[in-house]
Write a protein that holds these residues in place. Structure first.
Motif, PDB file in Angstrom:
ATOM      1  N   ALA A  51       0.837  -1.207   0.000  1.00 17.56           N
ATOM      2  CA  ALA A  51       0.000   0.000   0.000  1.00 17.56           C
ATOM      3  C   ALA A  51       0.871   1.256   0.000  1.00 17.56           C
ATOM      4  O   ALA A  51       0.565   2.223  -0.709  1.00 17.56           O
ATOM      5  N   LYS A  52       1.955   1.229   0.731  1.00 19.12           N
ATOM      6  CA  LYS A  52       2.862   2.387   0.747  1.00 19.12           C
ATOM      7  C   LYS A  52       3.484   2.605  -0.633  1.00 19.12           C
ATOM      8  O   LYS A  52       3.596   3.744  -1.091  1.00 19.12           O
ATOM      9  N   ARG A  53       3.867   1.515  -1.297  1.00 20.51           N
ATOM     10  CA  ARG A  53       4.427   1.632  -2.654  1.00 20.51           C
ATOM     11  C   ARG A  53       3.379   2.185  -3.617  1.00 20.51           C
ATOM     12  O   ARG A  53       3.674   3.048  -4.434  1.00 20.51           O
ATOM     13  N   ALA A  54       2.166   1.696  -3.512  1.00 22.14           N
ATOM     14  CA  ALA A  54       1.095   2.157  -4.398  1.00 22.14           C
ATOM     15  C   ALA A  54       0.785   3.626  -4.150  1.00 22.14           C
ATOM     16  O   ALA A  54       0.486   4.368  -5.099  1.00 22.14           O
ATOM     17  N   PHE A  55       0.871   4.047  -2.910  1.00 21.61           N
ATOM     18  CA  PHE A  55       0.546   5.432  -2.587  1.00 21.61           C
ATOM     19  C   PHE A  55       1.526   6.411  -3.232  1.00 21.61           C
ATOM     20  O   PHE A  55       1.152   7.538  -3.573  1.00 21.61           O
ATOM     21  N   GLU A  56       2.762   5.973  -3.427  1.00 24.21           N
ATOM     22  CA  GLU A  56       3.758   6.864  -4.043  1.00 24.21           C
ATOM     23  C   GLU A  56       3.279   7.376  -5.398  1.00 24.21           C
ATOM     24  O   GLU A  56       3.428   8.556  -5.702  1.00 24.21           O
ATOM     25  N   THR A  57       2.703   6.513  -6.211  1.00 20.24           N
ATOM     26  CA  THR A  57       2.198   6.960  -7.519  1.00 20.24           C
ATOM     27  C   THR A  57       0.770   7.480  -7.414  1.00 20.24           C
ATOM     28  O   THR A  57       0.430   8.472  -8.046  1.00 20.24           O
ATOM     29  N   TYR A  58      -0.063   6.830  -6.602  1.00 15.30           N
ATOM     30  CA  TYR A  58      -1.456   7.258  -6.476  1.00 15.30           C
ATOM     31  C   TYR A  58      -1.539   8.691  -5.948  1.00 15.30           C
ATOM     32  O   TYR A  58      -2.384   9.475  -6.381  1.00 15.30           O
ATOM     33  N   SER A  59      -0.654   9.039  -5.039  1.00  9.05           N
ATOM     34  CA  SER A  59      -0.695  10.380  -4.450  1.00  9.05           C
ATOM     35  C   SER A  59      -0.389  11.471  -5.474  1.00  9.05           C
ATOM     36  O   SER A  59      -0.672  12.637  -5.239  1.00  9.05           O
ATOM     37  N   GLN A  60       0.143  11.074  -6.624  1.00  9.38           N
ATOM     38  CA  GLN A  60       0.463  12.035  -7.677  1.00  9.38           C
ATOM     39  C   GLN A  60      -0.656  12.171  -8.708  1.00  9.38           C
ATOM     40  O   GLN A  60      -0.553  12.966  -9.637  1.00  9.38           O
ATOM     41  N   THR A  61      -1.729  11.396  -8.542  1.00 10.33           N
ATOM     42  CA  THR A  61      -2.819  11.452  -9.512  1.00 10.33           C
ATOM     43  C   THR A  61      -3.680  12.692  -9.282  1.00 10.33           C
ATOM     44  O   THR A  61      -3.756  13.228  -8.174  1.00 10.33           O
ATOM     45  N   SER A  62      -4.334  13.091 -10.337  1.00 10.67           N
ATOM     46  CA  SER A  62      -5.204  14.271 -10.256  1.00 10.67           C
ATOM     47  C   SER A  62      -6.555  13.894  -9.634  1.00 10.67           C
ATOM     48  O   SER A  62      -6.907  12.715  -9.526  1.00 10.67           O
TER      49      SER A  62
END
Length: 103
Positions: A51-62
């Motif tokens: 989940a932490k790895r996924a958040f790295e890219t997800y947190s950059q989504t619009s």
């Protein structure tokens, strides 16, 4: 296919680190319907790391991308409402119409 003895972590079905399960009992018949895997601390740690790895890219989504993703999740839930209702009915003993609409 319903997979009850694995966990969905980091985009894939994986075996538990510690193989341990428990029966799910039908409250109407008091009979075991199937077994489900129980997670260990190591399984939780794997899921949290993913989940932490996924958040790295997800947190950059619009905002628009996030709304589109949530819209897709809702669409899948709606398509699978009968399946979800049946599972709720089996596991909780709720009447099927109630499980499909209210649970």
């Amino acid at each position: 296919m319903v997979n009850r003895l694995q966990f969905y972590i980091d985009g894939a079905w994986v075996d538990p680190v510690v193989k341990k399960s428990t029966p799910v009992i039908n409250p109407a018949t008091e009979e075991a319907m199937y077994e489900v895997a129980l997670g260990s601390k190591a399984d939780v740690d794997k899921a949290v790391a993913a989940a932490k790895r996924a958040f790295e890219t997800y947190s950059q989504t619009s905002r628009e991308e996030r709304v589109a993703l949530l819209t897709k999740v809702v669409e899948v839930y709606k398509r699978r409402m009968k399946e979800i209702g049946a599972a709720v009915s089996d596991e909780m003993g709720a009447p099927l119409p109630m499980a499909e609409k209210l649970q």
